[in-house]
Design a protein around this motif. Structure first.
Motif, short mmCIF file in Angstrom:
data_model
loop_
_atom_site.label_atom_id
_atom_site.label_comp_id
_atom_site.label_asym_id
_atom_site.label_seq_id
_atom_site.Cartn_x
_atom_site.Cartn_y
_atom_site.Cartn_z
N TYR A 1 0.82 -1.22 0.00
CA TYR A 1 0.00 0.00 0.00
C TYR A 1 0.85 1.27 0.00
CZ TYR A 1 -3.78 -3.24 1.03
OH TYR A 1 -4.68 -4.27 0.96
N HIS B 1 3.47 5.91 2.51
CA HIS B 1 2.65 4.97 3.28
C HIS B 1 2.09 5.62 4.55
CE1 HIS B 1 1.35 1.22 5.14
NE2 HIS B 1 1.68 0.56 4.02
N SER C 1 -3.21 4.76 -5.57
CA SER C 1 -4.43 4.07 -5.14
C SER C 1 -5.14 3.47 -6.35
CB SER C 1 -5.37 5.03 -4.41
OG SER C 1 -5.80 6.08 -5.27
N ASN C 2 -5.93 2.45 -6.09
CA ASN C 2 -6.69 1.78 -7.14
C ASN C 2 -8.18 2.09 -7.08
OD1 ASN C 2 -4.93 -0.16 -8.82
ND2 ASN C 2 -4.20 -0.46 -6.74
N PHE C 3 -8.64 2.72 -6.00
CA PHE C 3 -10.06 3.03 -5.83
C PHE C 3 -10.24 4.47 -5.36
CE2 PHE C 3 -9.72 -1.54 -5.37
CZ PHE C 3 -10.84 -2.02 -6.05
N GLY D 1 -11.24 7.33 -3.10
CA GLY D 1 -11.41 7.34 -1.66
C GLY D 1 -10.39 6.51 -0.90
N GLN D 2 -9.64 5.67 -1.60
CA GLN D 2 -8.67 4.81 -0.92
C GLN D 2 -7.60 5.63 -0.20
OE1 GLN D 2 -6.83 1.82 -3.48
NE2 GLN D 2 -5.04 1.69 -2.15
N SER D 3 -7.16 6.74 -0.83
CA SER D 3 -6.11 7.57 -0.25
C SER D 3 -6.53 9.03 -0.24
CB SER D 3 -4.81 7.44 -1.06
OG SER D 3 -4.33 6.12 -1.05
N ASN D 4 -6.04 9.76 0.75
CA ASN D 4 -6.20 11.21 0.76
C ASN D 4 -5.06 11.82 -0.05
OD1 ASN D 4 -5.48 13.99 1.97
ND2 ASN D 4 -7.56 13.63 2.70
N SER E 1 -1.20 12.10 1.45
CA SER E 1 -0.27 11.16 0.83
C SER E 1 0.94 11.89 0.25
CB SER E 1 -0.99 10.36 -0.26
OG SER E 1 -0.12 9.46 -0.90
N ALA F 1 -0.41 1.53 -9.62
CA ALA F 1 -1.65 2.12 -9.10
C ALA F 1 -2.43 2.71 -10.27
CB ALA F 1 -1.33 3.20 -8.08
N TYR G 1 -5.76 4.18 -10.24
CA TYR G 1 -6.68 5.30 -10.06
C TYR G 1 -5.92 6.60 -9.81
CZ TYR G 1 -9.94 8.58 -7.97
OH TYR G 1 -10.66 9.71 -7.69
#
Length: 430
Positions: A143, A148, A184-186, A188-191, A195, A226, A228
């Motif tokens: 991730y 991270h 990220s792949n989705f 909302g997965q990451s800010n 990040s 990744a 997205y």
């Protein structure tokens, strides 16, 4: 005296077969260029002094996400890789340095340097790997690494990059290239903001560890692994990173890491203008990050990139000394042949860019003569500079026809008898 993997007598014999034709072609091109007030000897001298680094990972067979089909005589480790790299330089005389990737190429620095010295090779930029997990690491990069959410994982990634600097310092490297697969792949997965803040903080720690005479190159990549969002996704973000970190930080441009139809030569110009162009990973692309052989898909774009580089060189832009490195994956060709070919295509683009009549081009630009400005570039691009490239190789002790000499040598078959056959895999991407 460097250890030769291919007999010097074989290269000389191969060159003797082609010497008369090479002399005739070089003289004919010289006469043609003289009518354009271009000195072929001056161009040849510049080509002789232009070099590009070989990626250590490039001499192994690559693959796709679905499969990898091994080739004959693949290198078993970094010392075999250096042997293969020395063959490329011996024949092309264009690739005197190797860019290492840690931990793939981790070994005793004294042994690395001794082996490279014996082969007449040096080392270019170091490359860190925090986009995959090493067998003995405590924290996974599944991730992310430098961005991270877990501080311990970031600390591990920072320590790995500092280790790369220490290894590089011991073997004569002067730069560190950092590419991360963080993203990220989705939705909302990451800010996005947090990040990027974490990434900048981690990179600042690596920056502090740089020796005074080193540079750090951040490399942007639009996607993969990744899909997205990517933390360092484009040249604008890359520029922000370099500006934030400081004067030893620069942007690395990989020709395959851009959206289709991006104007890469303009990106190069912008980074030159604001003194943040660190260097290149040369390859070619049809659809995305394909890592195809340099000049195999769009040689005109490669020429246009070099048009910007030569323009900056001839204007004497302060602090302009980009690093030139190849970054390719060879799935269906002999990697040594592909790297010889790519080094030649990169030199070809450079030589063609040297032929541009810059006074005439500037005049057409100032008078808004679009057609003639375009023609000024095309006239240089259409010139067959192969006799110059071959002459540069010959004068430096290389081969007039390097791939022909390589095949005649039987090097691949020889190492195939020594190196155990590799096995394929279901996930071959490198």
């Amino acid at each position: 005296m460097a250890e030769l993997q291919i007999s010097g007598d074989l290269i000389a014999s191969e060159n003797d077969k082609r010497a008369a034709a090479q002399k005739s072609d070089f003289e004919a091109l010289g006469a043609h260029l003289a009518r354009r007030n271009i000195d072929i000897e001056a161009i040849t001298a510049k080509v002789l002094d232009f070099f590009v680094a070989i990626p250590s990972w490039g001499v192994g067979t690559g693959g796709t996400r679905f499969a990898r089909f091994p080739g004959q005589g693949e290198p078993r480790g970094i010392f075999d890789k250096l042997d293969d790299c020395s063959v490329i330089h011996q024949l092309s005389r264009a690739t005197p340095t190797v860019s290492l990737h840690i931990p793939w190429d981790k070994a005793d620095p004294k042994q690395l340097k001794a082996h490279a010295d014996a082969l007449g090779l040096g080392f270019d930029a170091m490359n860190s790997n925090t986009f995959s997990d090493a067998p003995d690491q405590a924290h996974s990069y599944k991730y992310g690494s430098l961005s991270h959410v877990d501080a311990a994982t970031r600390k591990q990634a920072i320590a790995h990059n500092i280790e790369c600097i220490e290894i590089g310092n011991a073997i004569g490297s002067k730069a560190l290239t950092v590419w991360v697969g963080d993203g990220s792949n989705f939705p909302g997965q990451s800010n996005f903001a947090r990040s990027f803040e974490r990434y900048l903080g981690a990179m600042a720690e690596i920056y502090k560890a740089l020796p005074d005479d080193w540079r750090i190159f951040s490399e942007h990549k639009m996607f993969e692994p990744a899909f997205y969002s990517t933390v360092v996704q484009d040249w604008g973000t890359n520029y922000l990173i370099a500006q934030t970190l400081g004067p030893k930080a620069f942007c690395l441009v990989d020709l395959g890491h851009h959206a289709p139809n991006s104007n890469i030569e303009m990106i190069v110009s912008r980074l030159i203008q604001f003194k943040k162009l660190g260097g290149f990973h040369f390859n070619d692309s049809k659809y995305g990050d394909d890592d195809l052989d340099a000049g195999s898909i769009d040689p005109y774009r490669l020429f246009l990139v070099f048009n910007e580089l030569v323009d900056a060189q001839e204007r004497g832009v302060e602090g302009f000394h980009p690093a030139h490195m190849i970054d390719q994956s060879h799935n269906v060709t002999d990697p040594i042949e592909s790297l010889i070919s790519s080094a030649n295509e990169i030199r070809r683009a450079y030589a063609q860019a040297l032929l541009v009549d810059r006074d005439a081009l500037g005049g057409y630009q100032d008078s808004n003569d679009a057609l003639m400005a375009s023609d000024a570039l095309k006239r240089a691009y259409r010139t067959d500079v192969e006799p110059i490239l071959a002459e540069a190789r010959r004068r430096a002790g290389g081969a007039i026809e390097p791939i022909a000499a390589y095949r005649t040598s039987g090097y691949r078959q020889k190492v195939g008898k020594i190196r155990p056959a590799s096995t394929g895999g279901s996930g071959g991407i490198i």
